[in-house]
Structures are given as structure tokens and as C-alpha cells.
Scaffold this motif. Structure first.
Motif, PDB file in Angstrom:
ATOM      1  N   UNK A  73      28.192 -86.017  55.419  1.00  0.00           N
ATOM      2  CA  UNK A  73      27.344 -86.577  54.937  1.00  0.00           C
ATOM      3  C   UNK A  73      27.394 -87.863  54.803  1.00  0.00           C
ATOM      4  N   UNK A  74      28.431 -88.781  54.732  1.00  0.00           N
ATOM      5  CA  UNK A  74      28.600 -90.065  54.778  1.00  0.00           C
ATOM      6  C   UNK A  74      28.539 -90.710  56.256  1.00  0.00           C
ATOM      7  N   UNK A  75      28.107 -89.855  57.277  1.00  0.00           N
ATOM      8  CA  UNK A  75      27.731 -90.263  58.558  1.00  0.00           C
ATOM      9  C   UNK A  75      28.815 -90.818  59.342  1.00  0.00           C
ATOM     10  N   UNK A  76      30.263 -90.838  58.867  1.00  0.00           N
ATOM     11  CA  UNK A  76      31.416 -91.348  59.363  1.00  0.00           C
ATOM     12  C   UNK A  76      31.704 -90.837  60.662  1.00  0.00           C
ATOM     13  N   UNK A  77      31.696 -89.249  60.827  1.00  0.00           N
ATOM     14  CA  UNK A  77      31.988 -88.869  62.022  1.00  0.00           C
ATOM     15  C   UNK A  77      31.666 -87.268  62.219  1.00  0.00           C
ATOM     16  N   UNK A  78      31.818 -86.722  63.273  1.00  0.00           N
ATOM     17  CA  UNK A  78      31.254 -85.233  63.290  1.00  0.00           C
ATOM     18  C   UNK A  78      32.312 -84.333  62.507  1.00  0.00           C
ATOM     19  N   UNK A  79      31.769 -83.212  61.740  1.00  0.00           N
ATOM     20  CA  UNK A  79      32.663 -82.547  61.091  1.00  0.00           C
ATOM     21  C   UNK A  79      33.377 -81.650  62.073  1.00  0.00           C
ATOM     22  N   UNK A  80      34.486 -80.945  61.485  1.00  0.00           N
ATOM     23  CA  UNK A  80      34.950 -79.750  62.581  1.00  0.00           C
ATOM     24  C   UNK A  80      34.782 -78.347  61.669  1.00  0.00           C
ATOM     25  N   UNK A  81      35.225 -77.477  62.598  1.00  0.00           N
ATOM     26  CA  UNK A  81      34.843 -75.977  62.086  1.00  0.00           C
ATOM     27  C   UNK A  81      35.707 -75.645  60.830  1.00  0.00           C
ATOM     28  N   UNK A  82      36.904 -76.131  60.639  1.00  0.00           N
ATOM     29  CA  UNK A  82      37.463 -75.867  59.212  1.00  0.00           C
ATOM     30  C   UNK A  82      36.695 -76.369  58.012  1.00  0.00           C
ATOM     31  N   UNK A  83      36.305 -77.597  58.313  1.00  0.00           N
ATOM     32  CA  UNK A  83      35.412 -78.573  57.226  1.00  0.00           C
ATOM     33  C   UNK A  83      34.320 -77.555  56.849  1.00  0.00           C
ATOM     34  N   UNK A  84      33.498 -77.280  57.980  1.00  0.00           N
ATOM     35  CA  UNK A  84      32.130 -76.669  57.724  1.00  0.00           C
ATOM     36  C   UNK A  84      32.495 -75.054  57.104  1.00  0.00           C
ATOM     37  N   UNK A  85      33.640 -74.288  57.663  1.00  0.00           N
ATOM     38  CA  UNK A  85      33.961 -73.334  56.903  1.00  0.00           C
ATOM     39  C   UNK A  85      34.250 -73.221  55.383  1.00  0.00           C
ATOM     40  N   UNK A  86      35.149 -74.341  55.130  1.00  0.00           N
ATOM     41  CA  UNK A  86      35.215 -74.735  53.624  1.00  0.00           C
ATOM     42  C   UNK A  86      34.136 -74.692  52.962  1.00  0.00           C
ATOM     43  N   UNK A  87      33.194 -75.717  53.703  1.00  0.00           N
ATOM     44  CA  UNK A  87      32.135 -76.087  52.716  1.00  0.00           C
ATOM     45  C   UNK A  87      31.130 -74.732  52.613  1.00  0.00           C
ATOM     46  N   UNK A  88      30.858 -73.914  53.437  1.00  0.00           N
ATOM     47  CA  UNK A  88      29.771 -73.116  53.278  1.00  0.00           C
ATOM     48  C   UNK A  88      30.569 -71.973  52.332  1.00  0.00           C
ATOM     49  N   UNK A  89      31.849 -71.962  52.353  1.00  0.00           N
ATOM     50  CA  UNK A  89      32.551 -70.894  51.299  1.00  0.00           C
ATOM     51  C   UNK A  89      32.306 -71.433  50.106  1.00  0.00           C
TER      52      UNK A  89
END
Length: 204
Positions: free
Chosen positions: A37-53
Motif C-alpha cells: 500500500x505504501x508503494x515501496x515495493x512488490x508484495x510477496x506471497x507470504x505477505x499476501x497470504x497473511x493479509x487475506x487471512x
């Protein structure tokens, strides 16, 4: 350094569980197209999975069918594990999507067989249930998977949309599970699609 440094416990079952836990750390190296969201870099799969959980704990009241949130959270956590071996497939890449199922099934065979059999089967079952999208729990988890990158695109100038000239129709198709199964959020989705088209973030 790495798995070669693993010191066995003397308990084969525990060792398989510990080694699996180390193996799935590779999710942190699987990059997605979506920016943080801060636009600093691409997210990774682990971050995505944590976020939707985490999101699955928030939006139950907006779902058409009442989900078992705990099961949906589990699906969110495991739904992309196979991408450790199969890689991330961009949602709007139709050519890659055509090969996705076979690549991910091969990856699932390789990954889940590393666990004790009943645990591997249980986690694989959650992964398959998510993909089949036939239960209320799976539909709810899929809605989180669709809602999160959509939210990120609305807050990062449509980053992954603009990179690939994504059209309004493509996004509407991708967000169809939200329209069907998370109707409480659909008006917000529509408003953001209209705004994205008006700002040139989506191709009309």
C-alpha cells in the motif's frame, strides 16, 4: 546456511514438520505484481497470504453465506503454498492461467508429500477446496483473495492494472465472486472501478 544445517530431533514426524515449516519460508521470495500500500515495493506471497487471512477475520457480516471464519483463514494461509514451486501466476495473464492448474498440481504433489501423510492430505484438501470454490468457506476466502489486490490497486495508482493495460471488463470478471458472495462490498468495488476508469487507471 539453510536446510542443510537442520539438526534432526530423532523424531521422524517432528523432523518432517519442522523441515516443512522451513520449506514454506520460500513464500517470502515469491513476488507478486501487486505493490504494498505504501508503494515501496512488490508484495510477496507470504505477505499476501497473511493479509487475506487477517481480512477474513473482518468481513464475515458482508458475506451472502455465513462462513466458518477459522476454516476460511486456514484456506487463505495455504492457498498459495504451491507457488513456492509453481511460481505466481498473474491473474490477468490468460496464457499462463491456462497452464496454471497442471503446474500447481505437480507442485502440490511435491510439497504436501513432505508432511506426515494425514497432515499433508488435510492441508492439500484445504487448498483444493479453495480452488474448487464450492463451499461457503472457500467462496469467502476467494473473495478475500480478490478483494485484497483490488484494494491495493486503488491505493497505488492502479499499479498492476496500468502495467498490463488491464480493462474494466477484465477487472469486473475477476471481481465476480465478490459480486456473488460478498454483496456488502460490491457497491464499493463498483465505485472504485468507475473512479479507476475516470482516472485512466483502467482501460474503459
Amino acid at each position: 546456511m539453510g536446510i542443510a544445517d537442520f539438526l534432526p530431533s530423532g523424531n521422524e514426524r517432528l523432523d518432517r514438520q519442522l523441515q516443512f515449516a522451513a520449506e514454506i519460508d520460500q513464500m517470502t521470495g515469491v513476488l507478486r505484481r501487486t505493490l504494498l500500500v505504501d508503494g515501496s515495493r512488490r508484495e510477496n506471497d507470504a505477505e499476501h497470504s497473511w493479509h487475506i487471512a487477517a481480512m477474513a477475520m473482518l468481513f464475515e457480516e458482508h458475506a451472502l453465506q455465513k462462513p466458518d471464519v477459522a476454516r476460511a483463514v486456514q484456506m487463505c494461509i495455504v492457498h498459495d503454498l504451491v507457488e513456492i514451486y509453481a511460481g505466481d501466476t498473474f491473474a490477468f495473464d490468460e496464457n499462463a492461467q491456462g497452464e496454471k492448474e497442471s503446474r500447481e498440481r505437480i507442485a502440490a504433489d511435491r510439497l504436501f508429500s513432505q508432511l506426515p501423510p494425514e497432515q499433508g492430505a488435510a492441508i492439500r484438501s484445504l487448498w483444493e477446496e479453495f480452488d474448487d470454490m464450492q463451499t461457503a468457506d472457500a467462496r469467502y476466502a476467494v473473495c478475500m483473495d480478490r478483494l485484497q489486490p483490488f484494494l491495493h490497486n486503488t491505493l497505488t495508482g492502479g499499479h498492476s492494472w496500468k502495467q498490463s493495460d488491464i480493462t474494466r471488463a477484465m477487472v469486473e470478471k475477476r471481481m465476480e465472486p465478490v459480486r456473488q458472495f460478498l454483496p456488502g462490498a460490491w457497491d464499493w468495488v463498483q465505485k472504485n472501478i468507475e473512479n479507476a476508469v475516470a482516472r485512466g487507471l483502467l482501460v474503459p
